[in-house]
Design a protein around this motif. Sequence first.
Motif, mmCIF file in Angstrom:
data_model
loop_
_atom_site.group_PDB
_atom_site.id
_atom_site.type_symbol
_atom_site.label_atom_id
_atom_site.label_comp_id
_atom_site.label_asym_id
_atom_site.label_seq_id
_atom_site.Cartn_x
_atom_site.Cartn_y
_atom_site.Cartn_z
ATOM 1 N N GLY A 244 0.818 -1.201 0.000
ATOM 2 C CA GLY A 244 0.000 0.000 0.000
ATOM 3 C C GLY A 244 0.852 1.251 0.000
ATOM 4 N N SER A 245 0.220 2.372 -0.252
ATOM 5 C CA SER A 245 0.917 3.657 -0.332
ATOM 6 C C SER A 245 0.855 4.397 1.000
ATOM 7 N N MET A 246 1.912 5.153 1.265
ATOM 8 C CA MET A 246 1.977 5.968 2.475
ATOM 9 C C MET A 246 2.625 7.307 2.140
ATOM 10 N N MET A 247 2.594 8.219 3.094
ATOM 11 C CA MET A 247 3.186 9.538 2.914
ATOM 12 C C MET A 247 4.318 9.734 3.910
ATOM 13 N N ARG A 248 5.480 10.110 3.404
ATOM 14 C CA ARG A 248 6.601 10.420 4.295
ATOM 15 C C ARG A 248 6.308 11.711 5.061
ATOM 16 N N THR A 249 6.609 11.691 6.349
ATOM 17 C CA THR A 249 6.231 12.830 7.192
ATOM 18 C C THR A 249 7.418 13.518 7.859
ATOM 19 N N SER A 250 8.637 13.015 7.631
ATOM 20 C CA SER A 250 9.794 13.622 8.284
ATOM 21 C C SER A 250 11.011 13.538 7.380
ATOM 22 N N GLY A 251 12.048 14.287 7.735
ATOM 23 C CA GLY A 251 13.280 14.278 6.957
ATOM 24 C C GLY A 251 13.172 15.091 5.684
ATOM 25 N N LYS A 252 14.206 15.012 4.871
ATOM 26 C CA LYS A 252 14.246 15.843 3.666
ATOM 27 C C LYS A 252 13.227 15.406 2.612
ATOM 28 N N TYR A 253 12.666 14.205 2.761
ATOM 29 C CA TYR A 253 11.653 13.728 1.808
ATOM 30 C C TYR A 253 10.243 13.855 2.364
ATOM 31 N N ALA A 254 10.060 14.618 3.430
ATOM 32 C CA ALA A 254 8.722 14.828 3.995
ATOM 33 C C ALA A 254 7.786 15.383 2.927
ATOM 34 N N GLY A 255 6.598 14.803 2.832
ATOM 35 C CA GLY A 255 5.633 15.239 1.839
ATOM 36 C C GLY A 255 5.724 14.495 0.518
ATOM 37 N N VAL A 256 6.741 13.641 0.365
ATOM 38 C CA VAL A 256 6.879 12.856 -0.857
ATOM 39 C C VAL A 256 6.163 11.522 -0.661
ATOM 40 N N PRO A 257 5.186 11.195 -1.499
ATOM 41 C CA PRO A 257 4.454 9.936 -1.310
ATOM 42 C C PRO A 257 5.306 8.723 -1.639
ATOM 43 N N TRP A 258 5.057 7.651 -0.933
ATOM 44 C CA TRP A 258 5.673 6.358 -1.223
ATOM 45 C C TRP A 258 4.596 5.524 -1.887
ATOM 46 N N SER A 259 4.627 5.496 -3.196
ATOM 47 C CA SER A 259 3.523 4.944 -3.978
ATOM 48 C C SER A 259 3.642 3.439 -4.151
ATOM 49 N N ASN A 260 2.580 2.737 -3.782
ATOM 50 C CA ASN A 260 2.424 1.303 -4.048
ATOM 51 C C ASN A 260 0.949 1.069 -4.378
ATOM 52 N N MET A 261 0.553 1.570 -5.561
ATOM 53 C CA MET A 261 -0.829 1.444 -6.002
ATOM 54 C C MET A 261 -1.122 -0.006 -6.389
ATOM 55 N N PRO A 262 -2.422 -0.398 -6.397
ATOM 56 C CA PRO A 262 -2.742 -1.791 -6.729
ATOM 57 C C PRO A 262 -2.116 -2.271 -8.036
ATOM 58 N N HIS A 263 -2.155 -1.448 -9.094
ATOM 59 C CA HIS A 263 -1.584 -1.901 -10.363
ATOM 60 C C HIS A 263 -0.060 -2.021 -10.281
ATOM 61 N N GLU A 264 0.570 -1.183 -9.441
ATOM 62 C CA GLU A 264 2.016 -1.288 -9.248
ATOM 63 C C GLU A 264 2.367 -2.557 -8.481
ATOM 64 N N ILE A 265 1.584 -2.868 -7.455
ATOM 65 C CA ILE A 265 1.802 -4.093 -6.688
ATOM 66 C C ILE A 265 1.674 -5.315 -7.592
ATOM 67 N N GLU A 266 0.647 -5.323 -8.438
ATOM 68 C CA GLU A 266 0.444 -6.452 -9.341
ATOM 69 C C GLU A 266 1.588 -6.563 -10.348
ATOM 70 N N HIS A 267 2.098 -5.428 -10.797
ATOM 71 C CA HIS A 267 3.248 -5.443 -11.718
ATOM 72 C C HIS A 267 4.464 -6.035 -11.021
ATOM 73 N N TYR A 268 4.729 -5.593 -9.798
ATOM 74 C CA TYR A 268 5.877 -6.093 -9.042
ATOM 75 C C TYR A 268 5.779 -7.600 -8.832
#
Length: 286
Positions: A115-139
């Motif tokens: 699943g997808s989550m949102m980074r909330t700290s550090g220099k990448y705060a606000g950058v989404p960590w994308s794991n959409m259903p179609h991406e999971i199925e591709h992986y």
Amino acid sequence: MPLKLPENKVIITVAQTGAIVTKKINPSVPEQPDEIAASSLACYNEGAAIVHVHARDAAGENSASVEIFREIHQKIRAVCPMVIQDSTGGGPNLTQDERIACLEAGPEMASLNMGSMMRTSGKYAGVPWSNMPHEIEHYVGRMNERGIKPEMEVYSHAMLRDVQNLIDKGLVKKPYYIDLVLGMRYQGACDATPKILLSLIDMLPADAYFNCAAVGPAQLPLTTLAMLMGGCVRVGLEDNAYYRKGELASNAQLVERAVRIARELGKEPATPDEARQILGLPPLKK
């Protein structure tokens, strides 16, 4: 309810490096292939069966280089027979395609984030960590092409929906392997508490073994609880840099403590070959 390990066994994974923890945080973090292999041998000697692998470049930055992953694999395999599991989480500096480049190196297992989550700290705060259903199925499709067993990484109850999606579509094979990751500092991740761990275990699908990975000081109590519940456990510097408050750890120390606790509970650490048999992996080629 999920599957339980044999009463007298526990499978221990060591996550040695990760994408975030650096030598500035803990000098014992193994970043280069020789360091990772030496640490793997030490952890194997203490009782770890599976090694979770992240790659770093010469500067210590997260890398998607297939060549580096292959070098790590070769050096680990030269010293011990641990199950090699690569990370497709990679790091916040890697693209979606780069994150699965490690599959070309031919690990036995690989992480599959559910699943997808949102980074909330550090220099990448606000950058989404994308794991959409179609991406999971591709992986998982890429893993299936190569005979690589996915470890499905679940950070919240909602991600079990995507686990069920893969099961319903026949994209994962029994026995399923689900890693419950608690305490990540991302929006969308659950806290590392016994109540949440037990609720997730209660909601797991049948025909699934579960592993527990808890971040920071929660690593020790929650992995102990997971052993009591018939699960596998993950320890290591990726998730926890300390042995106790104010005292830095090594990977081997964290494995040794997990094994000591397991033995107090009447359990022995599964060997890599035993872990392969339990999880439905092919025997290691001689």
